[in-house]
Design an enzyme around this catalytic site. Structure first.
Site, PDB file in Angstrom:
ATOM      1  N   HIS A   1      -5.556   3.865  -1.688  1.00  0.00           N
ATOM      2  CA  HIS A   1      -7.105   4.027  -1.331  1.00  0.00           C
ATOM      3  C   HIS A   1      -7.191   5.577  -1.373  1.00  0.00           C
ATOM      4  CE1 HIS A   1      -9.702   4.383   2.767  1.00  0.00           C
ATOM      5  NE2 HIS A   1     -10.397   4.947   1.840  1.00  0.00           N
TER       6      HIS A   1
ATOM      7  N   ASP B   1       0.020   4.650   0.140  1.00  0.00           N
ATOM      8  CA  ASP B   1      -0.770   5.636   0.129  1.00  0.00           C
ATOM      9  C   ASP B   1       0.207   6.653   1.028  1.00  0.00           C
ATOM     10  OD1 ASP B   1      -3.193   4.415  -0.408  1.00  0.00           O
ATOM     11  OD2 ASP B   1      -3.851   4.244   1.471  1.00  0.00           O
ATOM     12  N   HIS B   2       1.116   6.311   1.722  1.00  0.00           N
ATOM     13  CA  HIS B   2       1.850   7.152   2.669  1.00  0.00           C
ATOM     14  C   HIS B   2       2.854   7.783   1.740  1.00  0.00           C
ATOM     15  CE1 HIS B   2      -1.186   6.972   5.778  1.00  0.00           C
ATOM     16  NE2 HIS B   2      -1.194   5.576   5.516  1.00  0.00           N
TER      17      HIS B   2
ATOM     18  N   ARG C   1      -6.958  12.863   1.058  1.00  0.00           N
ATOM     19  CA  ARG C   1      -5.817  13.253   1.840  1.00  0.00           C
ATOM     20  C   ARG C   1      -4.704  12.657   1.283  1.00  0.00           C
ATOM     21  NH1 ARG C   1      -7.289  10.131   7.609  1.00  0.00           N
ATOM     22  NH2 ARG C   1      -9.212  11.152   6.977  1.00  0.00           N
ATOM     23  N   HIS C   2      -4.476  11.550   0.638  1.00  0.00           N
ATOM     24  CA  HIS C   2      -3.213  11.027   0.013  1.00  0.00           C
ATOM     25  C   HIS C   2      -3.212  10.695  -1.416  1.00  0.00           C
ATOM     26  CE1 HIS C   2      -5.097   7.547   1.554  1.00  0.00           C
ATOM     27  NE2 HIS C   2      -4.827   7.750   2.779  1.00  0.00           N
TER      28      HIS C   2
ATOM     29  N   HIS D   1      -3.793  -4.429   7.688  1.00  0.00           N
ATOM     30  CA  HIS D   1      -3.830  -3.002   8.599  1.00  0.00           C
ATOM     31  C   HIS D   1      -2.915  -3.722   9.766  1.00  0.00           C
ATOM     32  CE1 HIS D   1      -5.233   0.592  10.546  1.00  0.00           C
ATOM     33  NE2 HIS D   1      -5.677   0.617   9.380  1.00  0.00           N
TER      34      HIS D   1
ATOM     35  N   ARG E   1      -9.279   8.256  -0.965  1.00  0.00           N
ATOM     36  CA  ARG E   1     -10.104   8.511   0.016  1.00  0.00           C
ATOM     37  C   ARG E   1     -11.160   9.765  -0.377  1.00  0.00           C
ATOM     38  NH1 ARG E   1      -8.832   6.672   5.688  1.00  0.00           N
ATOM     39  NH2 ARG E   1     -10.419   7.947   6.180  1.00  0.00           N
TER      40      ARG E   1
ATOM     41  N   GLU F   1      -8.644   0.739  -3.103  1.00  0.00           N
ATOM     42  CA  GLU F   1      -9.652   0.642  -1.752  1.00  0.00           C
ATOM     43  C   GLU F   1     -10.719   1.928  -1.933  1.00  0.00           C
ATOM     44  OE1 GLU F   1      -7.604   0.923   1.958  1.00  0.00           O
ATOM     45  OE2 GLU F   1      -6.245  -0.553   1.538  1.00  0.00           O
TER      46      GLU F   1
ATOM     47  N   GLU G   1     -11.194  -9.250   3.125  1.00  0.00           N
ATOM     48  CA  GLU G   1      -9.947  -8.822   3.785  1.00  0.00           C
ATOM     49  C   GLU G   1     -10.242  -8.647   5.275  1.00  0.00           C
ATOM     50  OE1 GLU G   1      -7.258  -6.420   1.669  1.00  0.00           O
ATOM     51  OE2 GLU G   1      -6.600  -5.435   3.990  1.00  0.00           O
TER      52      GLU G   1
ATOM     53  N   ASN H   1       0.746  -1.195   0.121  1.00  0.00           N
ATOM     54  CA  ASN H   1       0.143   0.186  -0.183  1.00  0.00           C
ATOM     55  C   ASN H   1       0.897   1.363  -0.009  1.00  0.00           C
ATOM     56  OD1 ASN H   1      -1.385   2.266   1.242  1.00  0.00           O
ATOM     57  ND2 ASN H   1      -2.933   0.743   1.869  1.00  0.00           N
TER      58      ASN H   1
ATOM     59  N   THR I   1      -6.915   6.675  10.219  1.00  0.00           N
ATOM     60  CA  THR I   1      -6.651   5.417   9.100  1.00  0.00           C
ATOM     61  C   THR I   1      -8.150   4.743   9.345  1.00  0.00           C
ATOM     62  OG1 THR I   1      -5.513   3.706   8.882  1.00  0.00           O
ATOM     63  CG2 THR I   1      -5.767   4.037  11.233  1.00  0.00           C
ATOM     64  N   THR I   2      -8.269   3.691   8.607  1.00  0.00           N
ATOM     65  CA  THR I   2      -9.396   2.890   8.699  1.00  0.00           C
ATOM     66  C   THR I   2      -9.541   2.212   9.865  1.00  0.00           C
ATOM     67  OG1 THR I   2      -9.093   2.610   6.131  1.00  0.00           O
ATOM     68  CG2 THR I   2     -10.751   1.203   7.175  1.00  0.00           C
TER      69      THR I   2
END
Ligand code: PXP
Length: 252
Positions: free
Chosen positions: A46, A12-13, A52-53, A197, A48, A73, A154, A10, A103-104
């Protein structure tokens, strides 16, 4: 031989860091390509609702450029389903989303939202997108995922990973037993099981020993580790942890 265990990275960050300065660097697509070159089996991102990312153009570029399965996602909303149908990723993982969360935080309530989820699952599935539902290892949620004919779940590993990290042994054991039972129930119901996660090298190794889990999606820890050892090395180390966990099934 145990079934192969895929690693979805992932990214995203990477976009979180990029967005901190508002420019183009560091590029999450470059990170995705580096992760794949180092052995990742797929990329998760993801989109969102607050962007945001990951942003819309990141998703489009990931789909165009990575050459490996893209796991999109998303919240289960008409707008996101429209974007996913236009993007045509390999898979779509439906997650709960709250704007104020960092986060989720929990799994999707597929029992409570079954009526609104059913048409989204069907539309994505009809378009050839493999739908996955991100849920807690809760028997009622797992059974409803099977009833709704989602091919994949998942399992949210966040509560277990947090308890492990905090040294709360009894809670960690309780959460782990829920995951083990959830994987068994889902597999018996014909669902393909992924997990993710909060995973790090140690928890990824532990969960890799569950032979019916066929994919792990891991982000935050790996992007953090990449600051110290680089992303290719992080992918290699994660793969080594997962392989060690998988090998323990055979060696007992
Ligand atoms: N899987 C799902 C469905 C997620 O929502 C996330 C977080 O975006 C992850 C996996 C990766 O979690 P982490 O970044 O904690 O490794």
């Amino acid at each position: 031989m145990p079934r192969p265990l895929r690693l979805g990275v992932n990214i995203d960050h990477v976009a979180t860091v990029r967005n901190a300065r508002g420019g183009r660097h560091p590029d999450p697509v470059r990170a995705a390509l580096a992760a794949i070159a180092a052995g990742a089996d797929g990329i998760t991102a993801h989109l969102r609702e607050d962007r945001r990312h990951i942003r819309d153009d990141d998703m489009a570029r990931l789909k165009a450029e990575i050459g490996k399965p893209l796991n999109f996602e998303m919240a289960a909303t008409p707008d996101m389903v429209r974007i996913a149908l236009a993007t045509k990723p390999h898979a779509a993982c439906l997650v709960p989303e709250r704007r104020e969360e960092v986060t989720t935080e929990g799994g999707l309530d597929v029992v409570g939202q079954r009526e609104s989820l059913a048409p989204f699952i069907a539309r994505l599935g009809d378009a050839g997108v493999r739908v996955s539902l991100f849920i807690a290892a809760d028997p009622a949620q797992i059974e409803m995922a099977a009833t709704l004919k989602a091919p994949v779940i998942e399992i949210h590993t966040g509560a277990w990973c947090d308890a492990v990290a905090d040294g709360e042994d009894a809670k960690a054991q309780h959460e782990w037993q829920r995951i083990v039972a959830g994987v068994a129930l889902a597999t018996a119901a014909g669902l393909e099981v992924h997990a993710g996660h909060g995973l790090d090298y140690a928890t990824a190794e532990t969960i890799a020993a569950l032979p019916d889990v066929v994919e792990l999606n891991i982000g935050f820890y790996m992007i953090g580790e990449a600051l110290f050892v680089g992303l290719p090395d992080t992918v290699h180390r994660m793969r080594t942890s997962m392989d060690r966990g998988r090998a323990s099934i055979v060696s007992g």
